[in-house]
Design a protein around this motif. Sequence first.
Motif, PDB file in Angstrom:
ATOM      1  N   GLU A 304       0.835  -1.212   0.000  1.00  0.00           N
ATOM      2  CA  GLU A 304       0.000   0.000   0.000  1.00  0.00           C
ATOM      3  C   GLU A 304       0.862   1.252   0.000  1.00  0.00           C
ATOM      4  N   THR A 305       1.843   1.265   0.916  1.00  0.00           N
ATOM      5  CA  THR A 305       2.572   2.510   1.168  1.00  0.00           C
ATOM      6  C   THR A 305       3.982   2.526   0.578  1.00  0.00           C
ATOM      7  N   ASN A 306       4.433   1.368   0.072  1.00  0.00           N
ATOM      8  CA  ASN A 306       5.820   1.216  -0.401  1.00  0.00           C
ATOM      9  C   ASN A 306       6.854   1.305   0.715  1.00  0.00           C
ATOM     10  N   ALA A 307       6.403   1.316   1.971  1.00  0.00           N
ATOM     11  CA  ALA A 307       7.351   1.411   3.093  1.00  0.00           C
ATOM     12  C   ALA A 307       8.154   0.112   3.188  1.00  0.00           C
ATOM     13  N   LEU A 308       9.435   0.275   3.534  1.00  0.00           N
ATOM     14  CA  LEU A 308      10.290  -0.901   3.691  1.00  0.00           C
ATOM     15  C   LEU A 308       9.970  -1.584   5.019  1.00  0.00           C
ATOM     16  N   LEU A 309       9.682  -2.905   4.975  1.00  0.00           N
ATOM     17  CA  LEU A 309       9.321  -3.619   6.211  1.00  0.00           C
ATOM     18  C   LEU A 309      10.463  -4.492   6.731  1.00  0.00           C
ATOM     19  N   GLY A 310      11.343  -4.878   5.824  1.00  0.00           N
ATOM     20  CA  GLY A 310      12.449  -5.739   6.252  1.00  0.00           C
ATOM     21  C   GLY A 310      13.092  -6.389   5.040  1.00  0.00           C
ATOM     22  N   PHE A 311      13.798  -7.507   5.281  1.00  0.00           N
ATOM     23  CA  PHE A 311      14.525  -8.172   4.185  1.00  0.00           C
ATOM     24  C   PHE A 311      14.437  -9.687   4.338  1.00  0.00           C
ATOM     25  N   GLU A 312      14.442 -10.356   3.186  1.00  0.00           N
ATOM     26  CA  GLU A 312      14.672 -11.807   3.244  1.00  0.00           C
ATOM     27  C   GLU A 312      16.174 -12.010   3.114  1.00  0.00           C
ATOM     28  N   VAL A 313      16.718 -12.849   3.994  1.00  0.00           N
ATOM     29  CA  VAL A 313      18.154 -13.144   3.970  1.00  0.00           C
ATOM     30  C   VAL A 313      18.367 -14.306   3.007  1.00  0.00           C
ATOM     31  N   LEU A 314      19.152 -14.090   1.953  1.00  0.00           N
ATOM     32  CA  LEU A 314      19.388 -15.148   0.961  1.00  0.00           C
ATOM     33  C   LEU A 314      20.894 -15.377   0.853  1.00  0.00           C
ATOM     34  N   ALA A 315      21.293 -16.640   1.030  1.00  0.00           N
ATOM     35  CA  ALA A 315      22.730 -16.944   1.074  1.00  0.00           C
ATOM     36  C   ALA A 315      23.354 -16.813  -0.314  1.00  0.00           C
ATOM     37  N   ARG A 316      24.561 -16.325  -0.363  1.00  0.00           N
ATOM     38  CA  ARG A 316      25.346 -16.273  -1.597  1.00  0.00           C
ATOM     39  C   ARG A 316      26.752 -16.761  -1.283  1.00  0.00           C
ATOM     40  N   TRP A 317      27.341 -17.401  -2.309  1.00  0.00           N
ATOM     41  CA  TRP A 317      28.732 -17.859  -2.145  1.00  0.00           C
ATOM     42  C   TRP A 317      29.623 -16.895  -2.919  1.00  0.00           C
ATOM     43  N   GLU A 318      30.380 -16.117  -2.200  1.00  0.00           N
ATOM     44  CA  GLU A 318      31.304 -15.198  -2.881  1.00  0.00           C
ATOM     45  C   GLU A 318      32.586 -15.978  -3.148  1.00  0.00           C
ATOM     46  N   HIS A 319      32.595 -16.587  -4.325  1.00  0.00           N
ATOM     47  CA  HIS A 319      33.692 -17.509  -4.667  1.00  0.00           C
ATOM     48  C   HIS A 319      34.909 -16.700  -5.123  1.00  0.00           C
ATOM     49  N   PRO A 320      36.110 -17.084  -4.660  1.00  0.00           N
ATOM     50  CA  PRO A 320      37.280 -16.276  -4.986  1.00  0.00           C
ATOM     51  C   PRO A 320      37.551 -16.188  -6.486  1.00  0.00           C
ATOM     52  N   THR A 321      37.193 -17.213  -7.282  1.00  0.00           N
ATOM     53  CA  THR A 321      37.469 -17.119  -8.721  1.00  0.00           C
ATOM     54  C   THR A 321      36.216 -17.134  -9.571  1.00  0.00           C
ATOM     55  N   ARG A 322      35.142 -17.743  -9.064  1.00  0.00           N
ATOM     56  CA  ARG A 322      33.949 -17.892  -9.917  1.00  0.00           C
ATOM     57  C   ARG A 322      32.902 -16.800  -9.686  1.00  0.00           C
TER      58      ARG A 322
END
Length: 549
Positions: A304-322
């Motif tokens: 309705e208001t576009n107000a930010l309510l929070g976040f979904e935490v989604l895992a990512r692998w920050e791979h050193p080469t890939r």
Amino acid sequence: MSDQQGELHSADGAMTRARRDLVVGGVLIAALVVLALSGWRFIGFAERLLGHGSNAQLAAGDRLLLSGLLLNLALILFGWRRYRDLAAATTQHDLAAARAMTLARIDELTGFLNRRAMASDGEALITQARRQGKAIALLIIDLDHFKAVNEVHGHLAGDTVLRAATDIIRRALPASAVAGRLDGDEFAALLPFDPRHAGAIDSIADYIVSALAQPLIARGVTAHIGASIGIARSDEDCQTVEALLRRANIAMQAAKGSGRGRHAWFDTSMERELISRNLIEAGLREGIPIGQFVPYYEPQVDLETNALLGFEVLARWEHPTRGVIAPDNFIPVAEECGLISELSIAVMRRAFVEARDWAPTLSLSVNISPAQLRDPWLAQKIVKLLVETGFPANRLEIEITESSLFQNLPLAQSIVGSLKNQGIRLALDDFGTGYSSLAHLRALPFDRIKIDRSFVTSINKDPESAAIVNAISKLGESLNLPITAEGIEDGDIRDRLRDMGCHKGQGWHFGKPMTVTATRRMLAERGLLPSARGSAAPVDEIRSARRTG
Ligand code: C2E
Ligand code: MG
Ligand code: MG
């Protein structure tokens, strides 16, 4: 006893027996020679004895002869008896040796060959098949749900089920097959076949799969097991039992991976997949402790208001080469190899540390996999993390999927009960894709339903998706369960959802999952970071979160 030991043992026995036979034989022969040499004397002596009558006085020489005769007869008798005893002992010994040899080759529970014997007989079968222009198919037959039989009904019932499964497999195989039990609930069979007609092997595998899919009745218990079969063939440059076993095992894992209760022939793409899976597993083991797995944050907003309510935490692998790797690539592997809890705790710890100074109205939603809900310590681990990081429990929402409810519902209920007691909220993720059962909605005290993105993204293109989203919204309304829609890719989708009565949503229209730096930038722009600490990421603690994760 090994085959080699058995052979040594029986060779030893044969030597001892030969020595004994020599002694006894010697005594017997000596006695017979004496009897033969002095035979003419005995004849004369007998004549004299008969001539004199039984009471007659014998001459001294005849008395000596009589004694010699008796001694000789005694020796012959002794030799004969000894020979009989030895013959009986030898038979017993041979029987025992044969039994030991059999035991060394046979799996006692099922009567199939054991792994080693199957391997050696299998090698002979491969050589023979090659000479005859045939190929060998090696089948690995793995029972699908056997562990549950042992756990629920006990090991005696488990043993009976294994025997029943063995009978089914034995019946399915031709007489030319070599079959064995590899381990626990895993069997293998080598079958010679005409390489131009591999369909014959498919039929046998199909028969075994469908026969083992029927309920097995064992010790009054009805067991539903099922089987997955992997098959490798020797004419594809794979000429040893060991190599065939390896390939058949890869194919069997693929059969299990694509839904169990089926058979699969090995192909080289499976091997590549296995290699990449192993690389991911190694990467998880190495990368989790050094903080390569990090939380990304996807905004959740009020429609309705576009107000930010929070976040979904989604895992990512920050791979050193890939580069950055998405969770679908590593979460299933982490679940399979038992690393999911470690991974999840590491990502959560870091997210709690990073998000705790954000505006207190902002919540975090974290995904918990079904495997984690089988860990009786899960609630304690999460509560401990909250205490250690100082993240408030009432800002945390846990997302679980319906599949979490199948394996151990009472345990899931107790874990969720402990979490809710702390003020943590519970959401049912991906609703609409799985069973979407009303019973599941009542099994746990959910605070929210998340509609799967597959319906949301197509809501304006596919009337069926729109009908499903509408039905779920109404359901939420009547059960007093608020709805979150994921997969809102544009403003039209947002408007449609809002019209349907859905108040919370997430999706690329509001922002893709982003790094902590990008998230803080967004929060700073909206005045949702405390100004004094606005730009200072809690670096030290994040480092320590990486180490202890
Ligand atoms: P999910 O929990 O259903 O997460 C939502 C997924 O939808 C995310 O994919 C998100 O990036 C994607 N998504 C969100 N909005 C849109 C959109 O507008 N369009 C499209 N096409 N996609 C959108 P992601 O990040 O790849 O995560 C995939 C799944 O991996 C998640 O599905 C969740 O089940 C799992 N997952 C992610 N992180 C974790 C974790 O830390 N632990 C566990 N157990 N599972 C996780
Ligand atoms: Mg989720
Ligand atoms: Mg989801």
